[in-house]
Design an enzyme around this catalytic site. Structure first.
Site, mmCIF file in Angstrom:
data_model
loop_
_atom_site.group_PDB
_atom_site.id
_atom_site.type_symbol
_atom_site.label_atom_id
_atom_site.label_comp_id
_atom_site.label_asym_id
_atom_site.label_seq_id
_atom_site.Cartn_x
_atom_site.Cartn_y
_atom_site.Cartn_z
ATOM 1 N N LYS A 1 0.861 5.758 2.541
ATOM 2 C CA LYS A 1 -0.388 5.093 2.913
ATOM 3 C C LYS A 1 -0.282 3.589 2.724
ATOM 4 O O LYS A 1 -1.124 2.848 3.187
ATOM 5 C CB LYS A 1 -1.590 5.688 2.161
ATOM 6 C CG LYS A 1 -1.406 5.883 0.682
ATOM 7 C CD LYS A 1 -2.601 6.658 0.103
ATOM 8 C CE LYS A 1 -2.361 6.989 -1.364
ATOM 9 N NZ LYS A 1 -3.477 7.604 -2.023
ATOM 10 N N LYS B 1 5.903 -1.027 -9.792
ATOM 11 C CA LYS B 1 4.579 -1.630 -9.565
ATOM 12 C C LYS B 1 4.502 -3.023 -10.176
ATOM 13 O O LYS B 1 3.848 -3.910 -9.623
ATOM 14 C CB LYS B 1 3.476 -0.738 -10.136
ATOM 15 C CG LYS B 1 3.213 0.485 -9.282
ATOM 16 C CD LYS B 1 1.874 1.112 -9.610
ATOM 17 C CE LYS B 1 1.652 2.359 -8.767
ATOM 18 N NZ LYS B 1 0.465 3.111 -9.207
ATOM 19 N N LYS C 1 9.537 7.903 2.603
ATOM 20 C CA LYS C 1 8.396 8.823 2.658
ATOM 21 C C LYS C 1 7.273 8.216 3.511
ATOM 22 O O LYS C 1 7.069 7.006 3.475
ATOM 23 C CB LYS C 1 7.910 9.017 1.219
ATOM 24 C CG LYS C 1 6.996 10.171 0.989
ATOM 25 C CD LYS C 1 6.802 10.384 -0.510
ATOM 26 C CE LYS C 1 5.340 10.292 -0.865
ATOM 27 N NZ LYS C 1 5.040 10.587 -2.258
#
Ligand code: TRP
Length: 334
Positions: free
Chosen positions: A200, A115, A197
């Site tokens: 979103k 992140k 994966k």
């Protein structure tokens, strides 16, 4: 333990549009667990502000997510469905746990590194101590089990270490939580890149089926799903795109992958893909209808928010007072 049941805690962030992967991989599992455990399902809005958010948008998304929990079938009378920010104990316990967490431990967190790389212009202390807030979420309710994805295992391991460290100093204060990893096959991959994966935050919207996608969009995305040139329907790692479609079909219909392979034996991808779309629509349509109905019922959702925040606060405060006492904070005068 609450009323003789083991306690379960999990949470999701209200950032990005939830995908079929979130539903089949997490929400649907939550439903099956809700009879066996005393469940706390939080909308973890405090975690969301570790990256910059538009306030109106965050508020809206948080409410939508909470509504979606209920639309997915979680009964808010049985499951505690609430906003993390409505229970101040999360922040209070996180502060205390911060004082028991080493910089070196947080430095090792791979999600922080990812992140930080992604948000290089805003590497704030909250992003760094995010795992401690997550530990507080879990320990505050004395959770026995925590359904999480593989990507959260490192955070759960830290949670267990913090709980053990605290218990070693102060005696048995915290329950040591276990991870609950969902059944295999529930991991849904991107339709465009089956090595990733379904997410979103995927930049390619064709990779993900969103829970609010309409039938035409779902059909289009399924038809465009990346497969291979083998052309025959098998369930194997060498055909990852196909395997993912079989997983989706199986998860939506309740069949095993083997049953699905049998059903499509001798048929081509051209038949499988629309069938997958139909199965997905069959699952999402009732969910969308229930969501639309609930969204209009402002008074009902408000009452859920209020009552469940009170319930969460009750249990959170119980743990918090114990912890505060242990570390030497003065008793409250009543
Ligand atoms: N960090 C989790 C995620 O990004 C969300 C989360 C916050 C969570 N607190 C939690 C999950 C406690 C399980 C338990 O997916």
């Amino acid at each position: 333990m609450i009323d003789g049941k083991k306690v379960l805690f999990s949470g999701m962030q209200a950032t990005g549009n939830l995908t079929l992967g979130n539903y089949l991989g997490a929400l649907k599992n939550w439903l099956t667990l809700s009879d066996e455990y005393e469940c706390f399902y939080s909308v973890v809005d405090m975690h969301s502000i570790t990256v910059r958010q538009d306030p109106a948008e965050l508020r809206k998304r948080a409410r939508n997510l909470l509504t979606l929990y209920i639309a997915a079938g979680l009964d808010p009378k049985k499951n505690c469905i609430y906003y993390q920010s409505h229970v101040s104990g999360h922040a209070e316990l996180a502060w205390i746990l911060n004082c028991f967490t080493y910089m070196g431990e947080l430095n090792r967190m791979t999600q922080f590194k990812d992140k930080a790389a992604k948000h290089a212009d805003n590497i704030n202390a909250g992003l760094f101590t995010y795992p401690v807030l997550m530990a507080a979420d879990i320990l505050l309710y004395q959770a026995d089990v925590v359904p999480v994805g593989i990507d959260q295992m490192q955070h759960l391991e830290l949670t267990r270490n913090l709980a053990e460290r605290f218990n070693n100093i102060y005696g048995n204060v915290f329950t040591i939580p276990e991870a609950y990893i969902g059944k295999v096959g529930a991991k849904i991959m991107s339709l465009q890149d089956p090595s990733k994966k379904m997410s979103k935050s995927d930049e390619n919207p064709n990779g993900s089926i969103y829970l609010m996608d309409d039938p035409d969009t779902i059909l289009r995305k399924c038809k465009r799903a990346v497969t291979d040139s083998e052309g025959c329907i098998r369930y194997c790692d060498e055909q990852p795109g196909l395997k993912n479609l079989i997983d989706i079909y199986s998860a939506c219909t309740g069949k095993t992958p083997q049953e699905t392979v049998q059903e499509f034996d001798g048929k081509g991808y051209g038949e499988l893909k629309p069938a997958v779309a139909e199965a997905v629509i069959g699952v999402l349509k009732p969910l969308q209808e229930e969501y639309a109905r609930l969204s209009k019922d402002k008074a009902y959702i408000d009452s859920v928010i209020k009552e469940n925040a009170e319930k969460a606060n009750y249990y959170a405060t119980k743990t918090l007072r114990k912890v505060q006492r242990k570390v030497g904070f003065p008793d409250r005068i009543r």
